[in-house]
Design an enzyme around this catalytic site. Structure first.
Site, PDB file in Angstrom:
ATOM      1  N   CYS A 217       0.855  -1.183   0.000  1.00 53.02           N
ATOM      2  CA  CYS A 217       0.000   0.000   0.000  1.00 53.02           C
ATOM      3  C   CYS A 217       0.888   1.229   0.000  1.00 53.02           C
ATOM      4  O   CYS A 217       1.738   1.387   0.887  1.00 53.02           O
ATOM      5  CB  CYS A 217      -0.901   0.004   1.233  1.00 53.02           C
ATOM      6  SG  CYS A 217      -1.817   1.547   1.415  1.00 53.02           S
ATOM      7  N   CYS A 220      -0.162   3.520   3.519  1.00 56.20           N
ATOM      8  CA  CYS A 220       0.133   3.203   4.931  1.00 56.20           C
ATOM      9  C   CYS A 220       1.342   2.277   5.098  1.00 56.20           C
ATOM     10  O   CYS A 220       1.753   1.996   6.223  1.00 56.20           O
ATOM     11  CB  CYS A 220      -1.084   2.599   5.621  1.00 56.20           C
ATOM     12  SG  CYS A 220      -1.418   0.880   5.162  1.00 56.20           S
ATOM     13  N   ASP A 338     -27.932 -15.345  -5.248  1.00 52.64           N
ATOM     14  CA  ASP A 338     -27.609 -14.187  -6.087  1.00 52.64           C
ATOM     15  C   ASP A 338     -26.628 -14.632  -7.181  1.00 52.64           C
ATOM     16  O   ASP A 338     -25.523 -15.073  -6.882  1.00 52.64           O
ATOM     17  CB  ASP A 338     -26.977 -13.120  -5.184  1.00 52.64           C
ATOM     18  CG  ASP A 338     -26.556 -11.863  -5.937  1.00 52.64           C
ATOM     19  OD1 ASP A 338     -26.505 -11.891  -7.179  1.00 52.64           O
ATOM     20  OD2 ASP A 338     -26.269 -10.859  -5.268  1.00 52.64           O
TER      21      ASP A 338
END
Length: 412
Positions: A217, A220, A338
């Site tokens: 990242c 961070c 779904d």
């Protein structure tokens, strides 16, 4: 049970006996293995039964979105080099099914247990595992599972400070974030084909950078830890840098990754990589997956794929065009109702294959294939699809209940 003292109270023994009786009745009635209903009855009679059954065993838990059942089977095979193993080999991976499995393992030293991702923290609390294998996290059963970041958080909180050795895939940022709360982690570079659930940092929400096989990242500083075990082509690299050949009867890169994680788990219990990997060769098929069956004078290879990450890995296994492919999708309770996940699968990878579509939701799948510019035929059932398929072995890819339907029909 293994060990000197019998951990089962009279109430627990009654619960085990009742559970086995109900399971046997369920089997006799032709309603499946009976392990879930038997476990439910046993837990009703003794809610602490799972903890009692686990107390004299070295428990290994395996959790992931994809590959749990296969990896559980590979670890169980490897650990038999060190003692008797009890396992929920048929994949009943919620507390009732796990309780049933442990109730059947009276002389076992090890319990190798596949656990549904949503139940991992609770089962870990009850069974006090020595080792937990975390393989991957991706979207699955969108109607009932929390999104992946919430599942990772659930793991992170549930495993925080655990005494268990965590064997975790350092190539999946969600798994790394979940495992990082544990004091004792062994990192395995097992790879990650499906990256669409890991583009934002699970720690801060920043955008993940992915140069090559690395990730970090930029905001961070959360980053891929250095692995001590790694999958490298057809070999597992151990912490000493030795390369051990993987010989599996199971196909594909994903199963080599499962074998790498399994070898790391076996080593925790003193089974050397060479022994572990040699024993894994025994596994030919897992609950019907990868089996080649004969049906209507044709060879059908049965492949299970339940979510976008699983379909991506499965497409990499199938024989090249013009091998015919039958796709079957249901949306019953066990699948998740779904079907929007179909839009996350890259069906252009099937270009050049004759495609036949069956299952309860064949029309949903047909619309998706139409948009992907694939040519296909919608069929009423497996019999019709096989009749229409051109010569050669047929690859059959199905989601969970569609796979069970197929196995019943083709006699597997």
């Amino acid at each position: 049970m293994a060990g000197n003292s019998d951990p089962l109270t009279p109430r627990a023994k009654l619960a085990v006996t009742a559970g086995k009786a109900v399971a046997a009745a369920s089997r006799a009635a032709g309603r499946g293995s009976g392990s879930v209903i038997g476990g439910r009855v046993a837990l009703k009679l003794d809610p602490d039964l799972l903890a009692r059954l686990a107390q004299n065993l070295d428990v290994i838990l395996v959790s992931a979105t994809n590959g749990k059942t296969t990896t559980t089977r590979l670890i169980a095979e490897a650990l038999r080099a060190a003692g008797p193993v009890v396992s929920n080999a048929l994949g009943a991976n919620m507390p009732a099914g796990i309780t049933s499995a442990l109730a059947g393992g009276s002389d076992a030293k090890f319990a190798v247990i596949e656990v549904d991702e949503k139940y991992l923290a609770g089962v870990a609390r009850d069974t006090d595992p020595k080792c937990i294998a975390l393989l991957n996290l991706s979207r699955d059963q969108l109607d009932r599972a929390a999104e992946t970041r919430m599942l990772a958080e659930n793991w992170r909180e549930g495993l925080s400070g655990t005494k268990a050795v965590i064997v975790a895939n350092c190539d999946d940022p969600l798994v790394v974030w979940a495992a990082s709360s544990s004091p004792n982690v062994i990192w395995v570079a097992a790879g990650q084909m499906w990256k669409d659930d890991a583009w934002s940092c699970p720690s801060c929400g920043g955008v993940m950078q992915r140069p090559g096989d690395d990730w970090y990242c930029g905001e961070c500083g959360f980053r891929r830890p250095a692995p001590s075990w790694a999958l490298s082509g057809d070999h597992v690299l151990d912490p000493h840098g030795s390369a051990w050949p993987i010989h599996l009867q199971l196909p594909g890169r994903a199963n080599k990754a499962n074998a790498a994680s399994s070898a790391a788990v076996a080593a925790v219990f003193g089974v050397p990589p060479q022994v572990a990997l040699e024993r894994m060769y025994q596994v030919q098929a897992v609950a019907g997956r990868y089996d080649v069956v004969q049906f209507m004078e044709r060879d059908l290879r049965l492949l299970l794929a339940k979510n976008p990450a699983g379909w991506l890995e499965t497409f990499s296994l199938i024989d090249p065009p013009p091998t015919p492919v039958i796709l079957s999708v249901n949306a019953r309770g066990a699948d998740g109702t779904d079907t929007s996940w179909l839009w996350d699968v890259d069906y252009t990878q099937l270009t050049g294959h004759p495609i036949f579509v069956i299952g309860d939701r064949r029309l949903d799948l047909a619309v998706r294939l139409e948009v992907a510019n694939q040519s296909f035929q919608v069929c009423e059932n497996i019999d019709q699809a096989v009749q229409l398929a051109p010569p050669g072995r047929i690859e059959v890819i199905a989601n969970y209940t569609a796979f069970q339907d197929l196995r019943r029909r083709v006699g597997n």
